[in-house]
Design a protein around this motif. Structure first.
Motif, mmCIF file in Angstrom:
data_model
loop_
_atom_site.group_PDB
_atom_site.id
_atom_site.type_symbol
_atom_site.label_atom_id
_atom_site.label_comp_id
_atom_site.label_asym_id
_atom_site.label_seq_id
_atom_site.Cartn_x
_atom_site.Cartn_y
_atom_site.Cartn_z
ATOM 1 N N GLU A 68 0.826 -1.206 0.000
ATOM 2 C CA GLU A 68 0.000 0.000 0.000
ATOM 3 C C GLU A 68 0.864 1.261 0.000
ATOM 4 N N ALA A 69 1.977 1.201 0.719
ATOM 5 C CA ALA A 69 2.869 2.367 0.764
ATOM 6 C C ALA A 69 3.493 2.656 -0.602
ATOM 7 N N SER A 70 3.596 1.620 -1.435
ATOM 8 C CA SER A 70 4.203 1.800 -2.757
ATOM 9 C C SER A 70 3.229 2.321 -3.798
ATOM 10 N N LEU A 71 1.933 2.365 -3.463
ATOM 11 C CA LEU A 71 0.934 2.772 -4.439
ATOM 12 C C LEU A 71 0.971 4.278 -4.678
ATOM 13 N N PRO A 72 0.706 4.691 -5.905
ATOM 14 C CA PRO A 72 0.644 6.137 -6.200
ATOM 15 C C PRO A 72 -0.479 6.808 -5.412
ATOM 16 N N ASP A 73 -0.321 8.089 -5.154
ATOM 17 C CA ASP A 73 -1.305 8.829 -4.362
ATOM 18 C C ASP A 73 -2.671 8.904 -5.025
ATOM 19 N N ASP A 74 -2.719 8.749 -6.350
ATOM 20 C CA ASP A 74 -3.994 8.905 -7.050
ATOM 21 C C ASP A 74 -4.813 7.623 -7.093
ATOM 22 N N ILE A 75 -4.354 6.560 -6.444
ATOM 23 C CA ILE A 75 -5.056 5.278 -6.481
ATOM 24 C C ILE A 75 -5.740 5.022 -5.144
ATOM 25 N N GLU A 76 -7.067 4.916 -5.154
ATOM 26 C CA GLU A 76 -7.818 4.559 -3.949
ATOM 27 C C GLU A 76 -7.600 3.083 -3.652
ATOM 28 N N HIS A 77 -7.392 2.739 -2.379
ATOM 29 C CA HIS A 77 -7.042 1.345 -2.079
ATOM 30 C C HIS A 77 -7.336 0.990 -0.624
ATOM 31 N N ASP A 78 -7.415 -0.307 -0.365
ATOM 32 C CA ASP A 78 -7.385 -0.860 0.984
ATOM 33 C C ASP A 78 -6.838 -2.271 0.894
ATOM 34 N N SER A 79 -6.722 -2.951 2.033
ATOM 35 C CA SER A 79 -6.133 -4.287 2.018
ATOM 36 C C SER A 79 -6.837 -5.190 3.019
ATOM 37 N N HIS A 80 -6.714 -6.505 2.774
ATOM 38 C CA HIS A 80 -7.433 -7.486 3.589
ATOM 39 C C HIS A 80 -6.608 -8.763 3.713
ATOM 40 N N ILE A 81 -6.669 -9.383 4.890
ATOM 41 C CA ILE A 81 -6.154 -10.737 5.074
ATOM 42 C C ILE A 81 -7.355 -11.659 5.165
ATOM 43 N N VAL A 82 -7.392 -12.666 4.315
ATOM 44 C CA VAL A 82 -8.521 -13.584 4.234
ATOM 45 C C VAL A 82 -8.044 -14.989 4.611
ATOM 46 N N TYR A 83 -8.887 -15.717 5.325
ATOM 47 C CA TYR A 83 -8.575 -17.100 5.681
ATOM 48 C C TYR A 83 -9.455 -18.039 4.868
ATOM 49 N N ALA A 84 -8.840 -19.011 4.249
ATOM 50 C CA ALA A 84 -9.584 -19.966 3.414
ATOM 51 C C ALA A 84 -8.736 -21.222 3.252
ATOM 52 N N ASP A 85 -9.368 -22.271 2.747
ATOM 53 C CA ASP A 85 -8.655 -23.527 2.531
ATOM 54 C C ASP A 85 -7.747 -23.475 1.319
ATOM 55 N N SER A 86 -7.950 -22.507 0.451
ATOM 56 C CA SER A 86 -7.078 -22.359 -0.718
ATOM 57 C C SER A 86 -7.050 -20.893 -1.114
ATOM 58 N N PHE A 87 -6.022 -20.517 -1.856
ATOM 59 C CA PHE A 87 -5.893 -19.129 -2.319
ATOM 60 C C PHE A 87 -7.080 -18.762 -3.197
#
Length: 291
Positions: A68-87
């Motif tokens: 997220e820190a590497s993203l350009p300022d003009d890009i709206e973003h968020d992040s998530h950690i998801v738990y599942a049995d497979s990617f």
């Protein structure tokens, strides 16, 4: 537009992220970076070490923070950690929960903390997703993050691709980028011979499909049209000039359930040789650009 990015701190993950940035810059929308960890509820014969689970969580959180820190300022973003049995299961769940417009992954083989192979993930998503899946080829991160330069729509040699073509047109207009119609013709014949009359019939049929597609477009848009031939589909793909900054739209197999994605044999052959990103669209799906 909401783009779910299947992220790992690997070249493959960075390829996906770079493509996501280019998509957002071309068509608007937000990036949702998703890392999938093994399900905490998954049965195991070996007791799970709480310290190791915490290490995985902290590592994943660190990866996301750096991304997220590497993203350009003009890009709206968020992040998530998801738990599942497979990617793939985790990405599909995230795409539903986040009302994703598209899933973006790297097509090269890679893994998350040694747990999941992204090659398998790509295969799973390309045969089950309900939203378009964008695949970033290996090295996509080196192309940069400028907007996409062109959309190539692979219309096949049969009619009936109106929804795919409408979507490609919509994206081309939003991104103010040229649209190219592509038909690939394989001329190999049983026994390894190529009958010239059969080849000409195939080319004539492809030409008619291209012309039909053109009549489906508005009068103010005159797309480039390319009919590529080769002994195999792979050879036809190799014969075409590709702009590293363009993207290719292809439809799903007719074997796919309505509104579901299923990578057909021709699309799979294209993918093996394609040097640019590809978006596979679910059958009968109407591509939109959100609100």
């Amino acid at each position: 537009m909401r783009y779910v990015i299947g992220y790992t701190d690997t070249p493959t993950g960075r390829d996906a992220l770079a493509l996501g940035i280019r998509l957002a810059r071309s068509y608007g929308g937000s990036l949702h970076l998703v890392i999938v960890l093994g399900s905490e509820s998954k049965p195991t014969l070996t007791p799970t070490d709480p310290g190791y689970e915490r290490f995985l969580q902290d590592t994943a959180a660190g990866w996301l923070a750096e991304a997220e820190a590497s993203l350009p300022d003009d890009i709206e973003h968020d992040s998530h950690i998801v738990y599942a049995d497979s990617f793939s299961e985790g990405l599909l769940g995230a795409s539903r929960d986040l009302l994703a417009s598209m899933i973006v992954i790297g097509a090269a083989r890679g893994g998350l903390l040694g747990r999941f192979a992204l090659g398998t993930v790509a295969s799973d998503l390309l045969h089950s997703a309900k939203v378009p899946v964008a695949l970033a080829p290996e090295g996509a991160r080196r192309v940069g993050t400028a907007p996409l330069s062109r959309i190539t729509c692979a219309i096949g040699t049969r009619a009936g691709a109106d929804a795919l073509l409408d979507g490609a047109l919509l994206f081309a207009r939003r991104g103010d980028s040229p649209l190219r119609l592509l038909s690939l013709v394989a001329i190999d014949q049983p026994g390894g011979s190529a009958d010239r009359a059969a080849v000409e019939r195939a080319k004539e049929h492809a030409t008619s499909v291209v012309e039909q597609a053109r009549t489906h477009l508005p009068d103010d848009l005159v797309p480039e049209a390319v009919i590529a031939t080769g002994d195999r589909i792979e050879d036809a793909v190799q014969s075409i000039d590709w702009d590293p900054a363009e993207i290719v739209f292809v439809g799903s197999s007719r074997l796919a359930r309505p509104q579901h994605l299923f990578l057909g044999s021709t699309a799979a052959k294209i993918l093996r040789e394609l040097p640019v990103p590809m978006v596979v669209v679910p059958r009968d799906s109407v591509l939109t650009l959100g609100e």
